[in-house]
Design an enzyme around this catalytic site. Structure first.
Site, PDB file in Angstrom:
ATOM      1  N   ARG A 270       0.852  -1.185   0.000  1.00 35.45           N
ATOM      2  CA  ARG A 270       0.000   0.000   0.000  1.00 35.45           C
ATOM      3  C   ARG A 270       0.887   1.234   0.000  1.00 35.45           C
ATOM      4  O   ARG A 270       1.493   1.586   1.007  1.00 35.45           O
ATOM      5  CB  ARG A 270      -0.918  -0.031   1.237  1.00 35.45           C
ATOM      6  CG  ARG A 270      -1.587   1.292   1.535  1.00 35.45           C
ATOM      7  CD  ARG A 270      -2.614   1.177   2.643  1.00 35.45           C
ATOM      8  NE  ARG A 270      -2.111   0.646   3.902  1.00 35.45           N
ATOM      9  CZ  ARG A 270      -1.413   1.348   4.798  1.00 35.45           C
ATOM     10  NH1 ARG A 270      -1.079   2.599   4.552  1.00 35.45           N
ATOM     11  NH2 ARG A 270      -1.041   0.786   5.929  1.00 35.45           N
ATOM     12  N   HIS A 274      -3.191   4.415   5.037  1.00 41.04           N
ATOM     13  CA  HIS A 274      -4.321   3.492   5.149  1.00 41.04           C
ATOM     14  C   HIS A 274      -5.598   4.123   4.581  1.00 41.04           C
ATOM     15  O   HIS A 274      -6.314   3.510   3.793  1.00 41.04           O
ATOM     16  CB  HIS A 274      -4.529   3.104   6.613  1.00 41.04           C
ATOM     17  CG  HIS A 274      -5.714   2.251   6.870  1.00 41.04           C
ATOM     18  ND1 HIS A 274      -5.803   0.951   6.439  1.00 41.04           N
ATOM     19  CD2 HIS A 274      -6.886   2.520   7.508  1.00 41.04           C
ATOM     20  CE1 HIS A 274      -6.964   0.440   6.803  1.00 41.04           C
ATOM     21  NE2 HIS A 274      -7.648   1.377   7.442  1.00 41.04           N
ATOM     22  N   TYR A 283       4.543   5.231  11.241  1.00 36.88           N
ATOM     23  CA  TYR A 283       4.885   3.829  11.505  1.00 36.88           C
ATOM     24  C   TYR A 283       5.702   3.159  10.401  1.00 36.88           C
ATOM     25  O   TYR A 283       6.003   1.966  10.497  1.00 36.88           O
ATOM     26  CB  TYR A 283       3.612   3.012  11.766  1.00 36.88           C
ATOM     27  CG  TYR A 283       2.540   3.118  10.697  1.00 36.88           C
ATOM     28  CD1 TYR A 283       2.584   2.326   9.550  1.00 36.88           C
ATOM     29  CD2 TYR A 283       1.477   4.002  10.841  1.00 36.88           C
ATOM     30  CE1 TYR A 283       1.599   2.411   8.580  1.00 36.88           C
ATOM     31  CE2 TYR A 283       0.481   4.104   9.884  1.00 36.88           C
ATOM     32  CZ  TYR A 283       0.548   3.301   8.756  1.00 36.88           C
ATOM     33  OH  TYR A 283      -0.430   3.403   7.790  1.00 36.88           O
TER      34      TYR A 283
END
Length: 372
Positions: A270, A274, A283
């Site tokens: 990805r 998100h 992160y």
């Protein structure tokens, strides 16, 4: 009493030790294909690959347009598919029109590639109270936000189709995060016991929102999770459209011809956060994203097709023109203000509304001036 049920040997179930790959990151053919020696995977026909390319170009442009519409307030949220187009397009191309697709919330590109109206696909992400399209007419279940719940629904549909004597197949998309849910494991067991014609396609994009794969599983690959349930499994380079389509074509054939369920793991990534509400820099390192950008499925396929003399500059320009025209349609449809009735808040809650709902509805109607 002895059990006469056929239980496949472990060797029949094991995925390749490395992901199946036909095309390298630089667009050159891998010879021999990685993880596919003697597996019988058929390289898709040239026209299949060209159609996949055209759909990937449109899908990438749709994804960018939907992201922009979110920033403009036309969508409440949008989970980008950027980087995962090979998985989504291949999943759709492997199915017939009468086959069923059970998607997640991140699979809008797959849905528009299947021919669904983009405005209907994005209804849910606008905040609508229904999925936007007719599942019975499109053979596409509502996009599922709760992780992995659609996998059990997919098995139920597959078993129903089998009992009706139809040879349709069901494909359930799920993310790597979904494989940590109990519903996923129940679905695999249920499908294997019933010998249901369902393909589970895990798009492993390495993160369940911010949770990395290493904190979800100790398995060498998610594809190995099918073995314990007696299910044939495979892992594939999810950014190699040629390999993904080849593996999914085989998985669908296996299910359609009575071989039972099939688990496929596509290793992908990805690229974006998100959703628009997420900050992925908290992160993961930018160097990690940059590394995966070198494996982008779209230029990878384009280079491969050009190298084989199947894709000319005018073909690329034509695909891009089609993509821009499609993006304009999406903009026009999403920028049109939808008519809404505030009293719909009380519709479809209960077949027989409770006294409290009737009271609340009357109060709202009064506040609106009794014009509704």
């Amino acid at each position: 009493m002895s059990d006469t049920t056929h239980h496949p040997a472990v060797g029949e179930l094991l995925p390749a030790t490395v992901p199946v790959r036909f095309v390298a990151e630089n667009g050159t053919a891998v010879d021999p294909p990685a993880g596919a020696d003697g597996s019988g995977y058929r390289v898709p026909a040239d026209e299949e690959l060209l159609e996949a390319y055209r759909r990937m170009v449109v899908g990438r442009r749709f994804d960018r347009q939907a992201t922009a519409l979110t920033k403009q307030g036309r969508l409440a949220v949008y989970p980008s598919s950027h980087g995962q187009e090979a998985c989504q397009i291949a999943g759709v191309l492997a199915l017939r029109e009468d086959d069923w697709l059970f998607p997640t919330y991140r699979d809008s590109v797959a849905l528009v590639s299947r021919g669904l109206d983009p405005a209907e696909v994005l209804t849910l992400l606008q905040g609508g109270w229904h999925c936007g399209y007719d599942p019975a007419a499109t053979h596409v279940a509502p996009q599922c936000t709760p992780l992995a719940t659609q996998t059990i629904h997919a098995v139920g549909m597959a078993e129903a189709l089998r009992r009706k004597g139809e040879d349709s197949v069901v494909m359930a998309f799920v993310g790597d995060g979904g494989t940590s849910e109990g519903d996923f494991h129940e679905a695999l067991n249920y499908a294997a016991v019933l010998h249901a014609p369902v393909v589970f396609f895990v798009q492993n994009n390495k993160y369940a929102i911010s949770v990395p794969l290493a904190k979800q599983t100790a398995a060498p690959a998610l594809a190995y999770k099918g073995i314990g349930y007696g299910m044939r499994s495979e892992q594939v380079d999810g950014n190699d459209l040629v390999a993904v389509l080849a593996v999914l074509n085989e998985a669908v054939r296996h299910a359609r011809e009575g071989g039972g369920p099939f688990l496929v793991e596509g290793h992908t990534y990805r690229i974006e956060s998100h959703t628009n509400a997420d900050d992925a820099t908290r992160y993961r390192e930018s160097s990690e994203v940059e590394q995966w950008e070198t494996a982008d499925p779209l230029p990878r396929l384009e280079t491969y097709l050009r190298g084989r003399g199947l894709l000319a500059p005018e073909d690329i320009a034509s695909a891009q023109k089609t993509a821009e025209e499609f993006a304009a349609i999406v903009r026009d449809k999403l920028n049109a203000d939808a008519e809404s009735d505030p009293l719909e808040l009380f519709d479809h809650v209960f077949g027989d509304p409770t006294p409290q709902l009737r009271e609340q509805r009357a109060l709202l109607e009064s506040e609106l001036g009794g014009t509704q």
